[in-house]
Design a protein around this motif. Structure first.
Motif, PDB file in Angstrom:
ATOM      1  N   PHE A  71       0.862  -1.177   0.000  1.00  9.81           N
ATOM      2  CA  PHE A  71       0.000   0.000   0.000  1.00  9.81           C
ATOM      3  C   PHE A  71       0.898   1.226   0.000  1.00  9.81           C
ATOM      4  N   SER A  72       0.504   2.226  -0.785  1.00 13.92           N
ATOM      5  CA  SER A  72       1.309   3.454  -0.890  1.00 13.92           C
ATOM      6  C   SER A  72       0.382   4.665  -0.841  1.00 13.92           C
ATOM      7  N   PRO A  73       0.925   5.857  -0.558  1.00 10.80           N
ATOM      8  CA  PRO A  73       0.076   7.041  -0.496  1.00 10.80           C
ATOM      9  C   PRO A  73      -0.507   7.379  -1.866  1.00 10.80           C
ATOM     10  N   ALA A  74      -1.780   7.772  -1.866  1.00 16.39           N
ATOM     11  CA  ALA A  74      -2.441   8.244  -3.094  1.00 16.39           C
ATOM     12  C   ALA A  74      -2.784   9.714  -2.901  1.00 16.39           C
ATOM     13  N   ASN A  75      -3.100  10.359  -4.023  1.00 14.38           N
ATOM     14  CA  ASN A  75      -3.310  11.807  -3.987  1.00 14.38           C
ATOM     15  C   ASN A  75      -4.729  12.153  -4.438  1.00 14.38           C
ATOM     16  N   SER A  76      -5.490  12.750  -3.516  1.00 13.81           N
ATOM     17  CA  SER A  76      -6.840  13.166  -3.868  1.00 13.81           C
ATOM     18  C   SER A  76      -6.812  14.588  -4.414  1.00 13.81           C
ATOM     19  N   ALA A  77      -7.452  14.778  -5.564  1.00 12.59           N
ATOM     20  CA  ALA A  77      -7.426  16.091  -6.212  1.00 12.59           C
ATOM     21  C   ALA A  77      -8.121  17.156  -5.375  1.00 12.59           C
ATOM     22  N   ASP A  78      -8.991  16.739  -4.474  1.00 13.76           N
ATOM     23  CA  ASP A  78      -9.642  17.743  -3.622  1.00 13.76           C
ATOM     24  C   ASP A  78      -8.834  18.025  -2.355  1.00 13.76           C
ATOM     25  N   GLY A  79      -7.632  17.445  -2.293  1.00 16.56           N
ATOM     26  CA  GLY A  79      -6.734  17.732  -1.179  1.00 16.56           C
ATOM     27  C   GLY A  79      -7.024  16.919   0.075  1.00 16.56           C
ATOM     28  N   ALA A  80      -8.007  16.041   0.009  1.00 15.39           N
ATOM     29  CA  ALA A  80      -8.343  15.244   1.193  1.00 15.39           C
ATOM     30  C   ALA A  80      -7.161  14.350   1.564  1.00 15.39           C
ATOM     31  N   PRO A  81      -6.745  14.364   2.821  1.00 14.88           N
ATOM     32  CA  PRO A  81      -5.619  13.507   3.226  1.00 14.88           C
ATOM     33  C   PRO A  81      -6.084  12.073   3.459  1.00 14.88           C
ATOM     34  N   GLY A  82      -5.109  11.177   3.602  1.00 18.85           N
ATOM     35  CA  GLY A  82      -5.422   9.832   4.079  1.00 18.85           C
ATOM     36  C   GLY A  82      -5.867   8.843   3.026  1.00 18.85           C
ATOM     37  N   TRP A  83      -5.533   9.117   1.749  1.00 21.92           N
ATOM     38  CA  TRP A  83      -5.865   8.158   0.707  1.00 21.92           C
ATOM     39  C   TRP A  83      -4.643   7.302   0.377  1.00 21.92           C
ATOM     40  N   PHE A  84      -4.909   6.027   0.097  1.00 21.74           N
ATOM     41  CA  PHE A  84      -3.840   5.078  -0.189  1.00 21.74           C
ATOM     42  C   PHE A  84      -4.226   4.221  -1.391  1.00 21.74           C
ATOM     43  N   ALA A  85      -3.200   3.631  -2.010  1.00 24.40           N
ATOM     44  CA  ALA A  85      -3.424   2.719  -3.131  1.00 24.40           C
ATOM     45  C   ALA A  85      -2.990   1.316  -2.739  1.00 24.40           C
ATOM     46  N   LEU A  86      -3.795   0.345  -3.129  1.00 22.37           N
ATOM     47  CA  LEU A  86      -3.469  -1.067  -2.912  1.00 22.37           C
ATOM     48  C   LEU A  86      -2.758  -1.596  -4.152  1.00 22.37           C
ATOM     49  N   GLY A  87      -1.643  -2.258  -3.934  1.00 20.43           N
ATOM     50  CA  GLY A  87      -0.983  -2.947  -5.034  1.00 20.43           C
ATOM     51  C   GLY A  87       0.493  -2.587  -5.164  1.00 20.43           C
ATOM     52  N   PRO A  88       1.259  -3.468  -5.767  1.00 26.49           N
ATOM     53  CA  PRO A  88       0.859  -4.795  -6.249  1.00 26.49           C
ATOM     54  C   PRO A  88       0.548  -5.765  -5.107  1.00 26.49           C
ATOM     55  N   VAL A  89      -0.297  -6.749  -5.435  1.00 25.74           N
ATOM     56  CA  VAL A  89      -0.549  -7.873  -4.530  1.00 25.74           C
ATOM     57  C   VAL A  89      -0.278  -9.154  -5.298  1.00 25.74           C
ATOM     58  N   SER A  90       0.424 -10.065  -4.660  1.00 25.02           N
ATOM     59  CA  SER A  90       0.833 -11.309  -5.329  1.00 25.02           C
ATOM     60  C   SER A  90       0.731 -12.493  -4.385  1.00 25.02           C
TER      61      SER A  90
END
Ligand SMILES: CC(C)(COP(=O)(O)OP(=O)(O)OC[C@H]1O[C@@H](n2cnc3c(N)ncnc32)[C@H](O)[C@@H]1OP(=O)(O)O)[C@@H](O)C(=O)NCCC(=O)NCCS
Length: 175
Positions: A71-90
């Motif tokens: 899991f890594s940090p993701a970026n919300s265009a509305d500036g909302a903090p605390g979003w993450f991305a799942l992957g890769p998963v194996s």
């Protein structure tokens, strides 16, 4: 699914000693996948080097790494903090379909919740990921992503109203 899950599987955070096994496992798991970019294993190393591997869990059986999720940090265009991305998963090809992927995904989402995450994004097969509460959000997909595979799960905040993007390294690595 799940009923054949070996009792000896343990899920834990990655350790330095696991890194080569994570690399090899990811390469092996993605190799047969038509959609794979072929460099998913390098993305994990790049995220780690950039201090962007927020959560990295391994599934271990008899001392061997048989599954991994990032899991890594993701970026919300509305500036909302605390979003993450799942992957890769194996999961290692010889033990796929036993529920190890489910264990990794559920353990990772629990850790995100413990971090007070707002939500999680991924690109993946909706047939698989909808069972974990992810929904396809074509309208929120960043440019260049296959929008019919772009999925969102809100964890704390309401569903976002603007695009949530992956860490730039996802694109640098070609995934
Ligand atoms: C995807 C993956 C991590 C799932 O791990 P797993 O341990 O095999 O999954 P589980 O045992 O928890 O779940 C098995 C179920 O998922 C389904 N499934 C697995 N991979 C799937 C996929 N890519 N698309 C759709 N369904 C999938 C299986 O058909 C099975 O379905 P069922 O529960 O209806 O029988 C593993 O198959 C894998 O490493 N695949 C290659 C790499 C990959 O595609 N990673 C994900 C990229 S988005």
């Amino acid at each position: 699914m799940g009923s054949d899950l070996p009792a000896s599987i343990a899920i834990r955070p990655e350790q330095e000693v696991d890194r080569d096994q994570i690399h090899d496992l990811t390469k092996r798991a993605f190799a047969p996948m038509a959609f794979a970019a072929g460099d998913e294993q390098d993305l994990i190393n790049a995220l780690r080097d950039a201090d962007a591997l927020t959560i990295s869990l391994v599934a271990v059986q008899d001392g061997k790494v048989v599954g991994h999720i990032a899991f890594s940090p993701a970026n919300s265009a509305d500036g909302a903090p605390g979003w993450f991305a799942l992957g890769p998963v194996s999961v290692a090809p010889e033990v796929q379909g036993l529920g190890i992927g489910r264990l990794l995904i559920e353990a990772g989402l629990q850790r995100l919740i413990a971090l007070d995450a707002a939500g999680c994004i991924l690109t993946g097969n909706p047939v698989y990921y909808r069972r974990f509460g992810f929904v396809v959000r074509v309208d929120l997909a960043p440019p260049g992503e296959p929008s019919e595979y772009y999925m969102v799960r809100s964890l704390g905040d309401p569903t976002p109203s603007q695009v949530v993007s992956f860490h730039p390294l996802f694109h640098a690595a070609g995934t």
